[in-house]
Enzyme design. Structure first.
Site, PDB file in Angstrom:
ATOM      1  N   SER A   1       0.988  -0.835  -4.374  1.00 38.22           N
ATOM      2  CA  SER A   1       1.235   0.584  -4.141  1.00 38.22           C
ATOM      3  C   SER A   1       0.057   1.419  -3.647  1.00 38.22           C
ATOM      4  CB  SER A   1       1.783   1.237  -5.407  1.00 38.22           C
ATOM      5  OG  SER A   1       3.140   0.935  -5.537  1.00 38.22           O
TER       6      SER A   1
ATOM      7  N   LYS B   1      -2.430  11.298  -7.581  1.00 31.83           N
ATOM      8  CA  LYS B   1      -1.045  10.817  -7.687  1.00 31.83           C
ATOM      9  C   LYS B   1      -0.452  11.378  -8.972  1.00 31.83           C
ATOM     10  CE  LYS B   1       1.556   6.424  -7.625  1.00 31.83           C
ATOM     11  NZ  LYS B   1       1.453   4.945  -7.555  1.00 31.83           N
TER      12      LYS B   1
ATOM     13  N   SER C   1       4.199   2.733  -3.894  1.00 30.74           N
ATOM     14  CA  SER C   1       4.663   3.965  -4.474  1.00 30.74           C
ATOM     15  C   SER C   1       3.731   5.154  -4.260  1.00 30.74           C
ATOM     16  CB  SER C   1       4.867   3.768  -5.985  1.00 30.74           C
ATOM     17  OG  SER C   1       3.629   3.473  -6.614  1.00 30.74           O
TER      18      SER C   1
HETATM   19  N1  GLN Z   1       6.655  -2.042  -4.651  1.00 28.11           N
HETATM   20  C1  GLN Z   1       6.324  -2.680  -5.878  1.00 28.11           C
HETATM   21  C2  GLN Z   1       7.334  -2.301  -6.931  1.00 28.11           C
HETATM   22  O1  GLN Z   1       8.255  -1.639  -6.600  1.00 28.11           O
HETATM   23  C3  GLN Z   1       4.939  -2.302  -6.302  1.00 28.11           C
HETATM   24  C4  GLN Z   1       4.862  -0.929  -6.852  1.00 28.11           C
HETATM   25  C5  GLN Z   1       3.490  -0.580  -7.333  1.00 28.11           C
HETATM   26  O2  GLN Z   1       2.495  -1.205  -6.978  1.00 28.11           O
HETATM   27  N2  GLN Z   1       3.430   0.413  -8.192  1.00 28.11           N
HETATM   28  O3  GLN Z   1       7.243  -2.655  -8.066  1.00 28.11           O
END
Ligand code: GLN
Length: 488
Positions: free
Chosen positions: A177, A78, A153
């Site tokens: 995410s 990532k 994400s």
């Molecule tokens: N969707 C959640 C957010 O927008 C979690 C994102 C994540 O785990 N990095 O914060």
């Protein structure tokens, strides 16, 4: 079976038996990326030359009898992990021009185990999002239906693995995410216990929640990857000094006597009954193998999304203060003075969602609101943790759906932040508590994958992986791949 549909374990066996070299394997995946990724957009950077050089080095190491546990296996990182000499953008214009001078611990450990990095995967900007639509580099498309989101994400990592552009990838999970995109792409993803994997060199979003983990086809592959990633890192003061359990030898352990808790909060009235049924069906499979199911309750889980959306933005507003146009990253043209430099660099470098979080977080931490919001959210966080602690006095693992729905169409939620935040309604509580949890594919609705979550007690990754592996031994959801077209 085609190379890109095989598990890491079987690719590893193929390398060991000399069926193919790491160079051949790496070339195969690079070719898949070249032909399929212009459409999917799952990579931000492809490091083809470095990958082939690393593959040759891995083949040479194997020939000398020095093969590490991931020797010659290609994988993608990532783009939140710092990679020496390679752009680390975090999906943001702010870091579009940033080349890291060092490797994140995760990257360094996996390279030391012999892994070959194919490139850096697309992601929501600064890991803020659930659909991969906030990336500066454009949205990723879900390989099961290219008009739908891959989740976020870590959507690039999930789509790349599902489409067979990489056999495995790393992700990070602050509120879901790793697990949410894993569920939406029909792959397996593990968020380890907070502190199990080093955060050094992982661009910080919400430091008390962020945790890196593996994303791959199967639980067995995640076990192999976790062992290479995890462990104490003196460079990260929140990494836990505790030996890493052997996650691989226990994978086959019988589930006889295992107690599975099903929290009523994971099955709300308005949940799509087909999503609920996917979980119940998975649980029935475990019961067949000797597990016992008990109904439990996590009464404060309903406050997890609001508490998270105070705590995570608060930490983000502090972490992202370092991007000021002075030290590194995007800088506006011709600043008139220091304030102008800050303002235009930050409003030009950050996208809308990141700016929204910084505003919310700064506000929640400001004098007069701190007690009402931030402190209150921290108290709720403790209650959520206590709920899980009580549950784990009675059960070994907790199960529920990973997401309330399957992959949604691109654009469906991007104008409605609160609706988007609800995509993580089943994943966020785990981050607030710091627990480990895995998502595994357990069904399909209208041709789109659905995931089931297995949550364990602190440092019980081996148990979670064992449960998921036994499930995967008896089912084939994790072996299904989207149709990516005829070639290779
Ligand atoms: N969707 C959640 C957010 O927008 C979690 C994102 C994540 O785990 N990095 O914060």
């Amino acid at each position: 079976m085609k190379l890109h549909e095989q598990s890491l374990a079987s690719l590893k066996a193929g390398l060991e038996q000399g069926d193919f070299s790491s160079r051949q394997l790496t070339q195969h995946f690079l070719e898949r990326i070249r032909s399929l990724d212009p459409r999917l957009n799952s990579f931000i950077t492809v490091t083809a030359d470095a990958a082939l050089a690393a593959a040759d080095a891995a083949d040479a190491a194997r020939a000398r009898g020095e093969a590490g546990p991931l020797c010659g296996l290609p994988l993608a990182h990532k783009d939140i992990f710092c990679t020496r000499g390679v752009r680390t953008s975090c999906g943001s214009r702010m870091l579009d021009n940033f080349t890291s001078p060092y490797d994140a611990t995760v990257v360094a450990r996996m390279a030391a185990a012999g892994a070959v990095m194919l490139g850096k995967t697309n992601m929501d900007e600064f890991a803020m999002g659930s659909s991969n639509e906030t990336s500066y580099y454009g949205p990723v498309r879900n390989p099961w239906d290219q008009d739908r989101v891959p989740g976020g994400s870590s959507g690039g990592s999930a789509a790349a693995v599902a489409a067979g552009l990489a056999p495995a990838a790393t992700g990070t999970d602050t509120g879901g995410s790793i697990r949410q995109p894993a569920a939406l792409n029909g792959i397996t993803g593990l968020k380890p216990t907070y502190g199990r994997v080093s955060r050094l060199g992982m661009v910080a979003f919400a430091s008390s929640l962020d945790q890196a983990g593996p994303m791959a086809r199967s639980a067995a592959d995640c076990a192999l990857l976790l062992e290479a990633m995890a462990g104490h890192d003196p460079g990260d003061s929140t990494s836990v000094d505790r030996p890493v359990d052997d996650c691989q030898t226990g994978l086959d352990r019988s589930l006889e006597g295992l107690t599975v808790g099903l929290p009523e909060e994971f099955f709300p009235q308005n949940l799509d009954p087909r999503i609920a049924e996917v979980t119940r069906e998975a649980v029935r499979e475990l019961e067949k193998q000797g597990a016992r199911v008990v109904d439990i309750s996590l009464p404060t889980m309903k406050y997890s999304v609001p508490a998270y959306y105070v705590i995570a933005p608060a930490e983000a507003s502090s972490n992202l203060a370092r991007f000021d146009g002075v030290r590194y990253g995007y800088r506006c043209e011709h600043p008139e003075n220091l304030t102008d430099l800050y303002e235009r660099s930050r409003s030009g470098g950050f996208g809308d969602e990141v700016q929204r979080r910084i505003l919310v977080g700064t506000w929640a931490l400001s004098h007069g609101y701190y007690d009402a919001y931030y402190l209150r959210a921290q108290r709720v966080r403790r209650l959520i943790r206590d709920d899980f602690a009580r549950a784990f006095e009675k059960v070994d693992v907790i199960m529920g759906p990973t997401t309330p729905e399957t992959a949604f169409p691109l654009g469906a939620k991007s104008g409605d932040p609160v609706n988007m935040y609800m995509a993580d309604v089943f994943t966020i509580a785990v981050n607030l508590a710091g627990l480990p949890a895995l998502s595994m594919p357990a069904g399909q609705l209208d041709g789109l994958p659905a995931g089931v979550q297995v949550i364990g007690n602190y440092f019980d990754e081996a148990r979670i992986l064992n449960v998921a592996h036994r499930y995967q031994q008896a089912t084939d959801w994790h072996r299904r791949s989207p149709d990516t077209g005829g070639e290779a």
